[in-house]
Design an enzyme around this catalytic site. Structure first.
Site, PDB file in Angstrom:
ATOM      1  CD  GLU A 183       2.172  -5.717  -1.156  1.00  0.00           C
ATOM      2  OE1 GLU A 183       2.562  -6.877  -0.967  1.00  0.00           O
ATOM      3  OE2 GLU A 183       1.567  -5.027  -0.318  1.00  0.00           O
ATOM      4  CB  SER A 184      -1.147  -7.406   0.286  1.00  0.00           C
ATOM      5  OG  SER A 184      -2.157  -6.458  -0.049  1.00  0.00           O
TER       6      SER A 184
ATOM      7  CB  THR B 155      -0.560   0.041   2.042  1.00  0.00           C
ATOM      8  OG1 THR B 155       0.647  -0.113   1.303  1.00  0.00           O
ATOM      9  CG2 THR B 155      -1.077  -1.308   2.479  1.00  0.00           C
TER      10      THR B 155
ATOM     11  CE  LYS C 149     -13.643  -3.884   5.577  1.00  0.00           C
ATOM     12  NZ  LYS C 149     -12.848  -3.606   4.406  1.00  0.00           N
TER      13      LYS C 149
ATOM     14  CE  LYS D 121      -7.488  -7.196   0.157  1.00  0.00           C
ATOM     15  NZ  LYS D 121      -7.080  -6.299   1.201  1.00  0.00           N
TER      16      LYS D 121
ATOM     17  CG  ASP E 155     -10.428  -8.823   1.309  1.00  0.00           C
ATOM     18  OD1 ASP E 155      -9.782  -9.817   1.709  1.00  0.00           O
ATOM     19  OD2 ASP E 155     -10.439  -7.732   1.913  1.00  0.00           O
ATOM     20  NE  ARG E 156      -4.932  -9.947   2.369  1.00  0.00           N
ATOM     21  CZ  ARG E 156      -3.792  -9.666   2.958  1.00  0.00           C
ATOM     22  NH1 ARG E 156      -2.762 -10.478   2.811  1.00  0.00           N
ATOM     23  NH2 ARG E 156      -3.660  -8.594   3.705  1.00  0.00           N
TER      24      ARG E 156
ATOM     25  CG  ASP F 207     -11.808 -10.388   4.456  1.00  0.00           C
ATOM     26  OD1 ASP F 207     -10.761 -10.964   4.122  1.00  0.00           O
ATOM     27  OD2 ASP F 207     -11.951  -9.153   4.379  1.00  0.00           O
TER      28      ASP F 207
ATOM     29  CB  SER G  15      -8.649  -9.664   6.647  1.00  0.00           C
ATOM     30  OG  SER G  15      -8.356  -9.872   5.321  1.00  0.00           O
ATOM     31  CG  HIS G  16      -4.231 -11.178   6.413  1.00  0.00           C
ATOM     32  ND1 HIS G  16      -4.810  -9.932   6.308  1.00  0.00           N
ATOM     33  CD2 HIS G  16      -3.050 -10.974   7.018  1.00  0.00           C
ATOM     34  CE1 HIS G  16      -3.999  -9.016   6.820  1.00  0.00           C
ATOM     35  NE2 HIS G  16      -2.919  -9.623   7.257  1.00  0.00           N
TER      36      HIS G  16
HETATM   37  C1  VG1 Z   1      -2.214  -5.499   4.672  1.00  0.00           C
HETATM   38  C2  VG1 Z   1      -1.774  -5.350   3.240  1.00  0.00           C
HETATM   39  C3  VG1 Z   1      -2.629  -4.320   2.537  1.00  0.00           C
HETATM   40  C4  VG1 Z   1      -4.105  -4.716   2.651  1.00  0.00           C
HETATM   41  C5  VG1 Z   1      -4.463  -4.887   4.111  1.00  0.00           C
HETATM   42  C6  VG1 Z   1      -5.869  -5.384   4.302  1.00  0.00           C
HETATM   43  O1  VG1 Z   1      -2.025  -4.284   5.367  1.00  0.00           O
HETATM   44  O2  VG1 Z   1      -0.417  -5.009   3.158  1.00  0.00           O
HETATM   45  O3  VG1 Z   1      -2.219  -4.219   1.189  1.00  0.00           O
HETATM   46  O4  VG1 Z   1      -4.919  -3.745   2.068  1.00  0.00           O
HETATM   47  O5  VG1 Z   1      -3.588  -5.843   4.721  1.00  0.00           O
HETATM   48  O6  VG1 Z   1      -6.067  -6.593   3.649  1.00  0.00           O
HETATM   49  P1  VG1 Z   1      -0.762  -4.013   6.317  1.00  0.00           P
HETATM   50  O7  VG1 Z   1      -1.002  -2.670   6.913  1.00  0.00           O
HETATM   51  O8  VG1 Z   1      -0.733  -5.129   7.313  1.00  0.00           O
HETATM   52  O9  VG1 Z   1       0.435  -4.067   5.421  1.00  0.00           O
HETATM   53  V1  VG1 Z   1      -7.141  -7.699   4.294  1.00  0.00           V
HETATM   54  O10 VG1 Z   1      -7.403  -8.885   3.149  1.00  0.00           O
HETATM   55  O11 VG1 Z   1      -6.356  -8.080   5.713  1.00  0.00           O
HETATM   56  O12 VG1 Z   1      -8.524  -6.802   4.538  1.00  0.00           O
HETATM   57 CO    CO Z   2      -9.007  -9.947   3.515  1.00  0.00          CO
END
Ligand code: VG1
Ligand code: CO
Length: 544
Positions: free
Chosen positions: A365-366, A345, A126, A377, A282-283, A280, A113-114
């Site tokens: 919020e992320s 979360t 996953k 998302k 979704d954000r 990926d 993801s990010h």
């Molecule tokens: C973070 C965000 C959470 C989000 C998750 C996956 O998790 O806070 O809101 O659902 O990333 O997003 P954490 O445990 O690091 O706070 V993504 O776009 O990385 O699949």
């Molecule tokens: Co993502």
């Protein structure tokens, strides 16, 4: 072609986090590491023989190699058919849509993801279930259990499949279909949003937008939708070619990691609208001309304006937000007379609410928002939703948000991330705050009085499953909140997230700078948690 059984030894660190298993690429490249996890997925699922799976990833380094391994293992484990993304690429929302559309048994999504990519970056995997959403905890726990005792895995000995063209292949007895997900994803978006109206706005040349795909997965989808279908001028999508290392950047759409887009939107000749998405897809980050939309506000504005948008005209059954997300959407739900659910979360917690039709729109919020059209998302969905609202209302992003605050009040909101800090220090900080739960209640800090201090627990209203320790909440009598949580997606040390929220109904006080408005709470957070002492950092890595 023959199936071989490989003897292996368990790894002790394959516990999925907030969203799947994420580790450094070099960890995944260890012999048997990926294979162990994939076999554990297959071993924990029932009745997979002959079933259809969806497979794809965000295109980061190791994506292609991992896909070839997983295809051969799927064949050896008796899977009937795999739908795999062209070039191995599927955005997370597209994967969710493809699982649902084809009534697949589930899917395997390869993404961190990010998190940054490349040989020195991260990789992730996953499992998603048949509703298209991330596996709930009972499934990820079963997978984790298998990883602890695994002794062998099955894999087919065969040549690689060519993923560069759409087509059908045989791999042992299994069918492999290489599919292009851009068209079905576009059609899904077209069923929800008014594409004629959007084309009218984007193709005339008097409304300019800039979509930054950060060299991650949404490039091809964004170009097909905004430039080809909706007539926005060529170049509207920037950094639109997915790269294995995301061009060396951090594919996280926030004010720090998408800074070049932020600079464009805050420049003198800024376009009307700006958006970015993550690794990926979704954000989403939404920007107006010289204006940043806080993701919690974005969820509230989307909810309040949903009746203006084709796919949501019939109304919302309810909404849901993660616990640290601001209460802005709660105020909208109250006015609409619908329920607002508060979950831990991670998107996996919305799945049951969406399946049971208790919530239509969900958000975190992320920078995550989406609806019941899929079970993940969806970054581009949020961008299209905002464009649709702007087109119907004929107002700027800034005006839409400001009039929202005027009507509902403003929830000042900020998240301070301290990334890659020492795990011991972060754990000690959490213990230190927990030890104060009893003494904090009723305690006064300047203008604020503590109403409650606890660990957030969640009981799923649909299946009754209980999830504990989902973040420390310190709530004040005026509904302000400070939340401390350790990230479940980082791969190096610990990441501390401090979430801060206060509510301002007075329109004359809504113009304050967010960090200023939250200044007193920021100091209280330091006083209670002694962040500087425990994790030895003076300032956060990222402030949103
Ligand atoms: C973070 C965000 C959470 C989000 C998750 C996956 O998790 O806070 O809101 O659902 O990333 O997003 P954490 O445990 O690091 O706070 V993504 O776009 O990385 O699949
Ligand atoms: Co993502």
């Amino acid at each position: 072609m023959s199936i071989i059984t490989v003897t292996t030894q368990a790894f002790n660190d394959q516990k999925p986090g907030t969203s799947g298993l994420r580790k450094a690429v070099t960890v995944f490249q260890q012999p048997h590491y990926l294979e162990n996890f994939v076999q554990s997925i297959f071993d924990s699922l029932e009745g997979i023989t002959g079933q259809t799976l969806v497979l794809g990833g965000d295109g980061r380094y190791y994506n292609r190699q991992a896909i070839q391994i997983i295809l051969k293992m799927a064949s050896a484990n008796g899977i009937g058919r795999v739908l795999v993304g062209l070039n191995g690429i599927l955005s997370t929302p597209a994967a969710s849509a493809i699982i649902r559309k084809n009534q697949a048994y589930g899917g395997i999504i390869l993404s961190a993801s990010h998190n940054p990519g490349g040989i020195d970056g991260d990789f992730g995997i996953k499992y998603n279930i048949s509703n298209g959403g991330p596996a709930p905890e009972k499934v990820t726990e079963a997978i984790f259990d298998k990883t602890k005792t695994i002794t062998q895995y099955q894999i087919l000995e065969s040549a690689d499949i060519n993923l560069d063209h759409v087509g059908s292949f045989k791999l042992g007895t299994m069918d492999v279909e290489v599919i292009d997900s851009v068209q079905p994803y576009l059609e899904l978006m077209e069923s929800l949003f008014d594409f004629d109206l959007l084309r009218n706005m984007l193709s005339k040349g008097d409304f300019a937008m800039c979509m930054d795909s950060l060299h991650a997965v949404t490039g091809p989808y964004a170009k097909a939708i905004f430039e080809d279908k909706l007539g926005a001028k060529t170049g509207t999508v920037i950094n639109g070619v997915p790269l294995e290392d995301f061009g060396g950047g951090h594919p996280d759409p926030n004010l720090v990691y998408a800074k070049s887009l932020v600079d464009v939107l805050f420049s003198e000749n800024a376009p009307d609208f700006g958006a970015a998405s993550d690794g990926d897809g979704d954000r989403n980050m939404i920007l107006g001309r010289n204006f940043f939309v806080n993701p919690s506000d974005s969820l509230a504005v989307i909810t309040a304006n949903a009746h203006l948008v084709k796919g949501y005209k019939q109304g919302l059954t309810g909404v849901a937000r993660s616990m640290p997300t601001s209460g802005a959407v709660d105020k909208v739900a109250q006015k609409l007379g619908i329920n607002c659910y508060e979950t831990p979360t991670g998107w996996k917690f919305f799945g049951n609410l969406l399946d049971a039709d208790k919530a239509t729109i969900c958000g975190e919020e992320s920078f995550g928002t989406s609806s019941n059209h899929i079970r993940e998302k969806d970054g581009l969905w949020a961008v299209l939703f905002w464009l649709n609202i702007v087109a119907v209302r004929g107002e700027s992003v800034e005006n839409i948000v400001r009039s929202h605050w005027k009507e509902y009040g403003r929830n000042f909101y900020s998240r301070h991330d301290y990334e890659e800090v020492a795990t011991e220090g972060a754990n000690a900080l959490v213990t230190h705050v927990r030890s104060q739960f009893e003494t904090l209640k009723g305690k006064q800090f300047g203008n604020y009085t503590v109403a409650y201090a606890d660990d957030f627990s969640y009981t799923d209203p649909i299946d009754g499953s209980v999830t504990t320790n989902q973040g420390i909440r310190i709530g004040f009598t005026d509904d302000s909140r400070i939340i401390f949580r350790l990230s479940g997606t980082g791969t190096k040390g610990a990441t501390l997230r401090v979430y801060l929220e206060s509510y301002e109904p007075d329109v004359n006080k809504q113009d304050l700078d967010t960090q200023e408005a939250l200044g007193e709470l920021i100091n209280i957070a330091e006083e209670i948690a002694q962040i500087k002492k425990f994790i030895d950092r003076d300032v956060p890595t990222v402030i949103t």
